[in-house]
Design a protein around this motif. Structure first.
Motif, short mmCIF file in Angstrom:
data_model
loop_
_atom_site.label_atom_id
_atom_site.label_comp_id
_atom_site.label_asym_id
_atom_site.label_seq_id
_atom_site.Cartn_x
_atom_site.Cartn_y
_atom_site.Cartn_z
N TYR A 523 42.50 46.20 44.26
CA TYR A 523 43.02 47.34 43.49
C TYR A 523 44.55 47.36 43.58
CZ TYR A 523 44.33 52.13 42.33
OH TYR A 523 44.93 53.23 41.78
N ALA A 524 45.19 47.62 42.46
CA ALA A 524 46.64 47.83 42.44
C ALA A 524 46.99 48.73 41.28
CB ALA A 524 47.38 46.50 42.32
N ALA A 525 47.98 49.58 41.48
CA ALA A 525 48.47 50.45 40.42
C ALA A 525 49.99 50.41 40.42
CB ALA A 525 47.99 51.89 40.62
N VAL A 526 50.57 50.32 39.26
CA VAL A 526 52.03 50.32 39.13
C VAL A 526 52.44 51.37 38.10
CG1 VAL A 526 52.22 47.86 39.70
CG2 VAL A 526 52.10 48.55 37.31
N ARG A 527 53.60 51.93 38.30
CA ARG A 527 54.18 52.85 37.31
C ARG A 527 55.50 52.25 36.86
NH1 ARG A 527 53.07 57.40 35.13
NH2 ARG A 527 54.66 58.85 34.37
N VAL A 528 55.65 52.11 35.55
CA VAL A 528 56.83 51.44 34.99
C VAL A 528 57.41 52.31 33.88
CG1 VAL A 528 57.75 49.32 33.98
CG2 VAL A 528 55.70 49.22 35.41
N SER A 589 51.21 50.86 44.24
CA SER A 589 50.26 51.29 45.28
C SER A 589 49.07 50.34 45.29
CB SER A 589 49.81 52.73 45.05
OG SER A 589 49.19 52.85 43.78
N GLY A 590 48.33 50.33 46.42
CA GLY A 590 47.18 49.45 46.54
C GLY A 590 46.35 49.81 47.75
N ASN A 591 45.42 48.91 48.07
CA ASN A 591 44.59 49.12 49.26
C ASN A 591 44.71 47.92 50.19
OD1 ASN A 591 43.08 47.10 48.10
ND2 ASN A 591 41.40 48.42 47.43
N GLU A 592 43.82 47.86 51.19
CA GLU A 592 43.93 46.79 52.19
C GLU A 592 43.67 45.41 51.60
OE1 GLU A 592 39.84 48.45 52.02
OE2 GLU A 592 41.85 49.30 52.30
N SER A 593 43.02 45.32 50.43
CA SER A 593 42.73 44.01 49.82
C SER A 593 43.72 43.63 48.73
CB SER A 593 41.30 44.01 49.23
OG SER A 593 40.34 44.20 50.24
N THR A 594 44.68 44.50 48.46
CA THR A 594 45.64 44.23 47.38
C THR A 594 46.47 42.99 47.69
OG1 THR A 594 45.79 46.58 46.87
CG2 THR A 594 47.57 45.17 46.06
N ASN A 595 46.61 42.14 46.70
CA ASN A 595 47.45 40.95 46.84
C ASN A 595 48.38 40.84 45.63
OD1 ASN A 595 45.76 40.11 44.78
ND2 ASN A 595 44.60 38.67 46.06
N ASP A 596 49.18 39.77 45.61
CA ASP A 596 50.16 39.59 44.53
C ASP A 596 49.48 39.48 43.17
OD1 ASP A 596 51.92 39.58 46.60
OD2 ASP A 596 52.48 37.46 46.44
N ALA A 597 48.30 38.84 43.13
CA ALA A 597 47.60 38.67 41.86
C ALA A 597 47.15 40.01 41.30
CB ALA A 597 46.40 37.74 42.04
N ALA A 598 46.70 40.92 42.17
CA ALA A 598 46.28 42.24 41.71
C ALA A 598 47.47 43.01 41.15
CB ALA A 598 45.63 43.01 42.85
N VAL A 599 48.63 42.91 41.82
CA VAL A 599 49.84 43.57 41.32
C VAL A 599 50.24 42.99 39.97
CG1 VAL A 599 52.30 43.95 41.77
CG2 VAL A 599 50.64 44.13 43.64
N ALA A 600 50.10 41.67 39.82
CA ALA A 600 50.42 41.04 38.53
C ALA A 600 49.52 41.58 37.43
CB ALA A 600 50.27 39.53 38.65
N GLY A 601 48.21 41.72 37.71
CA GLY A 601 47.28 42.25 36.71
C GLY A 601 47.62 43.67 36.31
N ALA A 602 48.00 44.51 37.29
CA ALA A 602 48.37 45.89 36.99
C ALA A 602 49.66 45.94 36.16
CB ALA A 602 48.54 46.67 38.29
N THR A 603 50.60 45.06 36.46
CA THR A 603 51.86 45.03 35.71
C THR A 603 51.63 44.64 34.26
OG1 THR A 603 53.00 44.38 37.75
CG2 THR A 603 54.17 44.05 35.68
#
Length: 706
Positions: A523-528, A589-603
């Motif tokens: 899980y990942a969430a970004v605000r832009v 923001s994210g959880n304990e399993s969040t990685n760079d790929a999840a952040v990329a997907g949220a972006t």
């Protein structure tokens, strides 16, 4: 054997052993100017007077060394940058000069960009007839981006309508950030040009013999004549920046030649002044003093100070020095071949020997330079080793691109890459027979490896291959290469412009990536925040609050910023890449399993949501500069206004007018054929990309129906 066949086919090869000179005795210079200002003619004189060639090459005769491609000799213009190394003596000391002659046409701006990245000083040539032209301003701005020390040379002062004073005033007006200081004035002008007056040494220099090789110096008294007036102005300009000159002038009423030369060198290297010299390359006037000035005033590699590099793993910036023992070199040009590439490389620190194994930090691969070559246009000479500050050719490494760093294995660094402009015009190419499709694809790959401003892709809708470049001439020259060098038989379509999109209004969006893979929930969430901006304000950044947050890993931030950049390039509602957009990363923001790929997907999800709020289409525009006889300028003006041109101004020159305007690129197709009809073949033009403007759907539909 295939590699040597390649070298013999595209280069004339000979072997010569040479010891590397000290770094202080090296000069890496580039000649930059507007098209037809005399760059290649000046370069040819450099080679001739240094003894590198035994015959003066002339552009009009098609026998130049630096313009060695058939296409260049037929058109009489420089298309690719050419490098040549030669020796020049100043007093008893011999210096090694690496000279790069660059194109003047805006379509080949990448050749100028990559050469400015690796040189230590520039010689900017201006025509004494046309003065400061559009591309003159462009290359000056490019050189300022790299903080390059410069010498200016006002050429063609033997031509009708030439004026040293007028050109000098234009330079002062258009380049106010630098103090332009004449060190020479012409002796006569137009047909009466007979030499130059050296204001530093107070002597007249004349150039005897059919080839101007004999320099005859005659002392001149300062007095109250032109020499005294110009010298006082020179000393006054220099004293504004130099206390030693001011003090000596106040105490003795004059300034010694040695002090002037020392202080001019210091001020040039510090970027405070640009010395101006003059002459006529065609008439062989003023070239040897210009070469002396290169050694006297432009810096050697060690005088340029340290250089920036990055840790390839952490991307942290590092400060490096020419004195560092580790080898670091930057590949700035490639002659591509299936059997082995020839890399043009600038060495920054350390030494390299033939056969050394190096690292390419971008790919992580170890590469081996089989041979090191001294470059001389299309000729090469083998050398045993090269030290810091050299410009050499390297044969052997594969999978290497323009802008790559080659460095020692035990301490890898990445030098700052070269940034090239994006293509603005495209055309479809198609093999005439299905059996040639693979050959055409290979030829396009090879062309694009050599030229970073060329780009090709396969159209999913039509299956055609789309070749994109910087202008009509760029695509035309590339098509000729496909036919002449690769012997391809193909069809090509009409050029098409590269449209862009931008957002209608500012917005803030939340992007979310939420996937369950196995037992883990990623899980990942970004605000832009996104907003449309002017051209110079676009970019990607993180908010101060987020940069200071300790809980957000830096790898998440890098992943988000990289994917914001990539996401904007993928296209808007009409499929065109987005420009003139500023994106600010506000929170992650994210959880304990969040990685760079999840952040990329949220972006990327955030980018998609921003695009859905609405976009508008932009078309590329160019700055057009036309020089025409006064009686034809009215017809040209009317023609351009019908093409949606915005007239920016008009300037009077001897017997001609110069018109400057901005025009949509889509209206410029075929202009090179229309202008001779409007002016009776007596007008000329140059243009350069200058941004994008909104275009209505009605105009697009009209263009599509034409």
């Amino acid at each position: 054997l295939p590699l040597w066949n390649f070298l013999q086919k595209r280069l004339e090869y000979r072997v010569e052993k040479r010891q590397d000179p000290m770094t202080e005795s090296i000069r890496n210079i580039g000649i930059i100017a507007h098209i037809d200002a005399g760059k290649t003619s000046t370069s040819e004189r450099f080679l001739y007077y240094s003894g590198k060639t035994h015959k003066l090459g002339e552009v009009d005769s098609g026998n130049t060394v630096m313009d060695y491609l058939d296409e260049e000799r037929q058109r009489g213009i420089t298309i690719v940058s050419a490098s040549a190394s030669f020796e020049w003596k100043l007093g008893e000391r011999s210096h090694l000069v690496h000279l790069i002659d660059t194109p003047g046409h805006i379509d080949f701006t990448a050749e100028v960009e990559r050469c400015l990245r690796v040189i230590d000083g520039a010689v900017v040539i201006f025509s004494g007839v046309e003065g400061v032209e559009a591309q003159s301003e462009k290359v000056w701005r490019q050189s300022e981006k790299y903080s390059l020390p410069k010498i200016a040379f006002i050429n063609k002062l033997d031509r009708f309508g030439a004026s040293f004073k007028r050109t000098l005033e234009q330079m002062k007006r258009k380049f106010p950030a630098k103090r332009v200081v004449p060190l020479q004035i012409p002796v006569g002008e137009e047909d009466s040009l007979s030499g130059v007056l050296d204001l530093v040494g107070l002597r007249t220099l004349r150039f005897a013999g059919d080839d101007g090789s004999a320099v005859v110096a005659e002392p001149v008294a300062a007095g109250d004549g032109p020499a005294g007036i110009w010298r006082d102005e020179m000393v006054s300009s220099l004293s504004d920046f130099s206390d030693p000159i001011s003090e000596e002038f106040i105490s003795s009423g004059s300034v010694s030649e040695d002090l002037l030369r020392r202080e001019i060198r210091r001020l040039v290297i510090e970027g405070k002044i640009v010395p101006v010299l003059c002459g006529s390359a065609k008439r062989n006037i003023g070239i040897q003093p210009l070469l002396d000035a290169v050694l006297l005033y432009l810096p050697g590699p060690s005088e340029r100070g340290g250089f920036h590099a990055f840790n390839p793993k952490t991307n942290e910036e590092m400060e490096c020095s020419v004195a560092d023992p580790e080898f670091r070199g930057l590949v700035f040009k490639i002659i591509a071949s299936s059997s082995g590439d020839l890399l043009y490389m600038r060495t920054y620190s350390g030494k390299i020997k033939a056969g050394d194994t190096l690292l390419n930090p971008r790919t992580g691969e170890k590469v081996r330079g089989k041979r090191l070559l001294r470059l001389y246009a299309r000729n090469v000479e083998q050398v045993e080793e090269a030290g810091p500050g050299d410009i050499i050719g390297v044969v052997g490494p594969s999978n290497t691109s323009t802008g790559d760093t080659l460095c020692s294995l035990h301490k890898p660094v990445s030098l700052e890459r070269i940034v090239f402009p994006e293509p603005v015009i495209s055309m479809a190419v198609e093999a005439r027979s299905s059996k040639d499709k693979d050959r055409l694809e290979f030829a396009l790959q090879t062309l694009c490896r050599e030229d970073p401003t060329l780009f090709w892709k396969k159209s999913e809708a039509t299956g055609q291959m789309i070749l994109s470049g910087m202008g009509e001439l760029h695509l035309e020259v590339s098509a000729h290469k496909l036919r002449d060098e690769f012997h391809m038989d193909f069809r090509s379509g009409e050029p098409q412009v590269a449209y862009r999109e931008t957002l209608l209004e500012p917005c803030e969006v939340d992007g979310v990536f939420d996937r369950v893979i196995g037992e883990n929930r990623f899980y990942a969430a970004v605000r832009v925040g996104f907003e449309p901006v002017m051209r110079l304000e676009e970019g990607i950044e993180s908010s101060n609050a987020m940069r200071n947050a300790q809980a957000i890993p830096s790898s998440w931030t890098r992943s988000a910023e990289e994917n914001l950049m990539n996401g904007l390039k993928t296209g808007g509602n009409w499929g065109y890449p987005l420009v003139y957009v500023r994106a600010k990363l506000l929170d992650i923001s994210g959880n304990e399993s969040t990685n760079d790929a999840a952040v990329a997907g949220a972006t990327l999800d955030a980018v998609a949501k921003a695009v859905k709020t609405g976009t508008r289409i932009l078309e590329p525009i160019v700055k057009l500069e036309i020089t025409s006889p006064e009686q034809n300028i009215g017809d040209i003006n009317g023609f351009l206004q019908a093409k949606r041109a915005v007239i920016l101004g008009m300037e009077s020159l001897p017997e001609v007018k110069r018109l400057v305007c901005e025009v949509p690129l889509s209206e410029m197709f075929g202009f090179s054929k229309s202008l001779p009809k409007l002016s009776g073949g007596r007008a000329s033009f140059t243009m350069e990309p200058c941004g994008y403007q909104e275009v209505s759907l009605e105009v697009l539909e009209k263009k599509a129906g034409m």
